[in-house]
Motif scaffolding. Structure first.
Motif, PDB file in Angstrom:
ATOM      1  N   MET A   1       0.855  -1.191   0.000  1.00  0.00           N
ATOM      2  CA  MET A   1       0.000   0.000   0.000  1.00  0.00           C
ATOM      3  C   MET A   1       0.892   1.243   0.000  1.00  0.00           C
ATOM      4  O   MET A   1       1.794   1.368   0.830  1.00  0.00           O
ATOM      5  CB  MET A   1      -0.900   0.008   1.245  1.00  0.00           C
ATOM      6  N   GLY A   3       2.366   4.956   0.625  1.00  0.00           N
ATOM      7  CA  GLY A   3       2.271   5.850   1.772  1.00  0.00           C
ATOM      8  C   GLY A   3       3.633   6.101   2.353  1.00  0.00           C
ATOM      9  O   GLY A   3       4.664   5.825   1.716  1.00  0.00           O
ATOM     10  N   GLU A  27      -4.384  12.241   1.812  1.00  0.00           N
ATOM     11  CA  GLU A  27      -4.514  11.827   0.424  1.00  0.00           C
ATOM     12  C   GLU A  27      -4.314  10.312   0.330  1.00  0.00           C
ATOM     13  O   GLU A  27      -4.003   9.639   1.325  1.00  0.00           O
ATOM     14  CB  GLU A  27      -3.468  12.541  -0.429  1.00  0.00           C
ATOM     15  N   ARG A  28      -4.443   9.766  -0.877  1.00  0.00           N
ATOM     16  CA  ARG A  28      -4.218   8.337  -1.061  1.00  0.00           C
ATOM     17  C   ARG A  28      -2.793   7.941  -0.701  1.00  0.00           C
ATOM     18  O   ARG A  28      -2.524   6.821  -0.274  1.00  0.00           O
ATOM     19  CB  ARG A  28      -4.510   7.956  -2.519  1.00  0.00           C
ATOM     20  N   GLU A  29      -1.847   8.859  -0.884  1.00  0.00           N
ATOM     21  CA  GLU A  29      -0.448   8.590  -0.546  1.00  0.00           C
ATOM     22  C   GLU A  29      -0.159   8.820   0.930  1.00  0.00           C
ATOM     23  O   GLU A  29       0.990   8.852   1.354  1.00  0.00           O
ATOM     24  CB  GLU A  29       0.472   9.473  -1.394  1.00  0.00           C
ATOM     25  N   MET A  30      -1.230   9.029   1.732  1.00  0.00           N
ATOM     26  CA  MET A  30      -1.126   9.220   3.181  1.00  0.00           C
ATOM     27  C   MET A  30      -0.419  10.518   3.545  1.00  0.00           C
ATOM     28  O   MET A  30       0.165  10.630   4.622  1.00  0.00           O
ATOM     29  CB  MET A  30      -0.415   8.025   3.835  1.00  0.00           C
ATOM     30  N   GLU A  65     -14.025  15.920  -1.577  1.00  0.00           N
ATOM     31  CA  GLU A  65     -14.275  14.832  -2.517  1.00  0.00           C
ATOM     32  C   GLU A  65     -15.107  15.307  -3.707  1.00  0.00           C
ATOM     33  O   GLU A  65     -14.857  14.930  -4.858  1.00  0.00           O
ATOM     34  CB  GLU A  65     -14.975  13.676  -1.800  1.00  0.00           C
ATOM     35  N   GLN A  69     -13.716  15.502  -7.715  1.00  0.00           N
ATOM     36  CA  GLN A  69     -14.393  14.908  -8.855  1.00  0.00           C
ATOM     37  C   GLN A  69     -14.628  15.937  -9.954  1.00  0.00           C
ATOM     38  O   GLN A  69     -14.702  15.582 -11.138  1.00  0.00           O
ATOM     39  CB  GLN A  69     -15.721  14.296  -8.412  1.00  0.00           C
TER      40      GLN A  69
END
Length: 481
Positions: A1, A3, A27-30, A65, A69
């Motif tokens: 995962m 991060g 974020e998704r990358e933590m 969010e 989008q």
């Protein structure tokens, strides 16, 4: 995962102080989402409660969010972006939010953008104000909802719903509820002090004048409690707890609390390093001295937030004694959700016995603990207004000065007891001093008595019984009616 590893995360948060309860948007990358995460830190440093920051965090998360989008973010968003978000929340999503809910959400968004402007991220908010009206808001505010109990309803809630009695006062041997004396003591404190759930459920023993041993010392006639950190918005106020409320607390301490604490000793000993362990010898000046996070500290009781109160214990030499008045398994304060479950179980039990002839009229919606506060306010307001009228009638000297009006104003006294910032909030209670349903019944009682009569008979009855003028003639000049 993807991060960052633990060492990098520790180094990141080690640079700046992260206060308890501070939300962090990742974020998704933590990596923290900026500048929103810095806004959360600003809120924490400003002393916002963890509950408020949690609400703001969900607002910021939903907004971020939605904007992601749309290919933008909070700094680059335009007025159109934000109005589209409003349309989504209030009209387009499968379950649109109510106007009052959106108003609260718009408040959070306004505060976020006010901070962005103050910090120089933006020159101005991206939406306009038309004639003083904020285009993001809908102008709808929720009025204070006041629900209060009669004496019979309160006793039914306390003794049948919470304590497991039957409506006629007999003991229900089938009752399997846990800690009924704790529940009775809690609602009695809520009713007789006007405190909110987050205030009375987080009290410490010294605030009620109790020692860790329930049998020690003489029960006081009443105590004054200085609320601050646990009060709404941290607004200081003095609360008076009468002897009758203290008696129920002492009963709970003797019958239930000491057994709960005894059973929790192994858990408390295992968690000792996480607790605020205070000394057995205290000076009684409203401060607690002890060890917290490996350091000796002194904390003022009224400034202690709920999170610290939950882990405060006293080392008596024989065992660790929680200083929280209300404790559950494990020796810590029950969580608000626990109290909510207790309330729902009480409601189901009250519904089960609602057909009993001794049961009072049940409302259409479950009682809330906050309804105890409304009941306190209305009962106190009724009493003070009646007393003021009696004192005024008995006195030969009219209240002639501004100081007299302020000193004897029942509304201002209730405002002070409840801790309302504005008298306007307290004025709302005036609408509920009389029962409107009872007045409607009385107003049309005579009509109901003549339900089988013809319109002509009803009219003749009204004219002959209540329509005579001073000269004894029916009717009179139409200009006088």
């Amino acid at each position: 995962m993807p991060g960052i590893d633990g060492a990098e995360l520790a180094e990141l948060f080690g640079r700046r102080l992260a206060l308890d309860g501070t939300p962090i948007l990742l974020e998704r990358e933590m990596c923290p989402v900026e500048p929103v995460s810095s806004w959360f830190r600003h809120l924490a440093l400003m002393g916002r409660s963890a509950k408020t920051m949690r609400k703001y965090a969900y607002v910021a998360l939903r907004l971020s969010e939605f904007l992601a989008q749309a290919g933008t973010d909070v700094v680059s968003a335009t007025e159109t972006d934000l109005l589209e978000y409003r349309a989504l929340r209030t009209r387009e999503q499968p379950e649109p939010v109510a106007k009052t809910t959106w108003e609260a959400e718009a408040t959070a968004i306004n505060r976020l953008y006010a901070w962005l402007v103050a910090e120089g991220y933006l020159l101005a908010r991206p939406w306009r104000s038309d004639g003083g009206r904020d285009s993001l808001r809908n102008g709808v505010t929720q009025d204070l909802r006041v629900r209060h109990m009669t004496l019979d309803q309160y006793r039914y809630f306390r003794d049948v719903g919470l304590a497991g009695q039957l409506p006629d006062g007999a003991v229900d041997r089938s009752f399997r509820g846990r800690f009924p004396h704790r529940s009775r003591a809690g609602v009695e404190l809520g009713l007789l002090t006007g405190m909110r759930l987050g205030e009375w459920s987080t009290l410490l023993l010294p605030e009620l004048g109790f020692d860790v041993s329930p049998a020690a010392g003489r029960l006081r006639d009443g105590v004054e409690i200085q609320l601050e950190a646990c009060a709404k918005f941290g607004r200081p106020r003095m609360v008076y707890a009468p002897r009758s409320a203290l008696e129920l607390v002492r009963t709970y301490m003797l019958l239930e609390r000491r057994h709960i604490v005894t059973a929790a000793q192994a858990t408390l000993a295992r968690r000792r390093s996480e607790l605020f362990v205070v000394d057995a010898d205290q000076d009684g000046r409203g401060q607690l001295r002890g060890v917290l996070d490996g350091r000796r500290v002194t904390r003022s009781i009224r400034h202690m937030p709920p999170e610290l109160r939950k882990v405060t214990v006293m080392d008596t030499g024989d065992r660790l004694e929680p200083l929280a008045v209300f404790v559950g398994p494990g020796g810590t304060m029950p969580h608000p959700s626990t109290w909510d479950k207790i309330r729902w179980r009480a409601w189901e039990r009250m519904r089960l016995h609602a057909t009993d002839s001794a049961a009072p009229v049940m409302p259409s919606h479950p009682w809330l603990f906050h309804d105890l506060r409304h009941t306190f306010a209305l009962q106190l307001l009724r009493f003070l207004m009646r007393k003021a009228a009696q004192d005024g009638a008995a006195s030969d000297l009219p209240m002639s000065t501004l100081a007299d009006h302020i000193a004897y104003n029942p509304l201002l006294e209730v405002q002070r007891r409840l801790g309302h910032a504005s008298p306007a909030t307290t004025y709302i209670y005036l609408r509920y001093l009389k029962d409107p349903m009872r007045e409607v019944d009385e107003a049309f009682a005579e009509w109901s008595a003549h339900e089988e009569a013809t319109y002509a008979e009803i009219g003749q009855h009204l004219l002959t019984s209540g329509g005579k003028n001073s000269g004894g003639e029916v009717g009179g000049d139409a200009s006088q009616r």
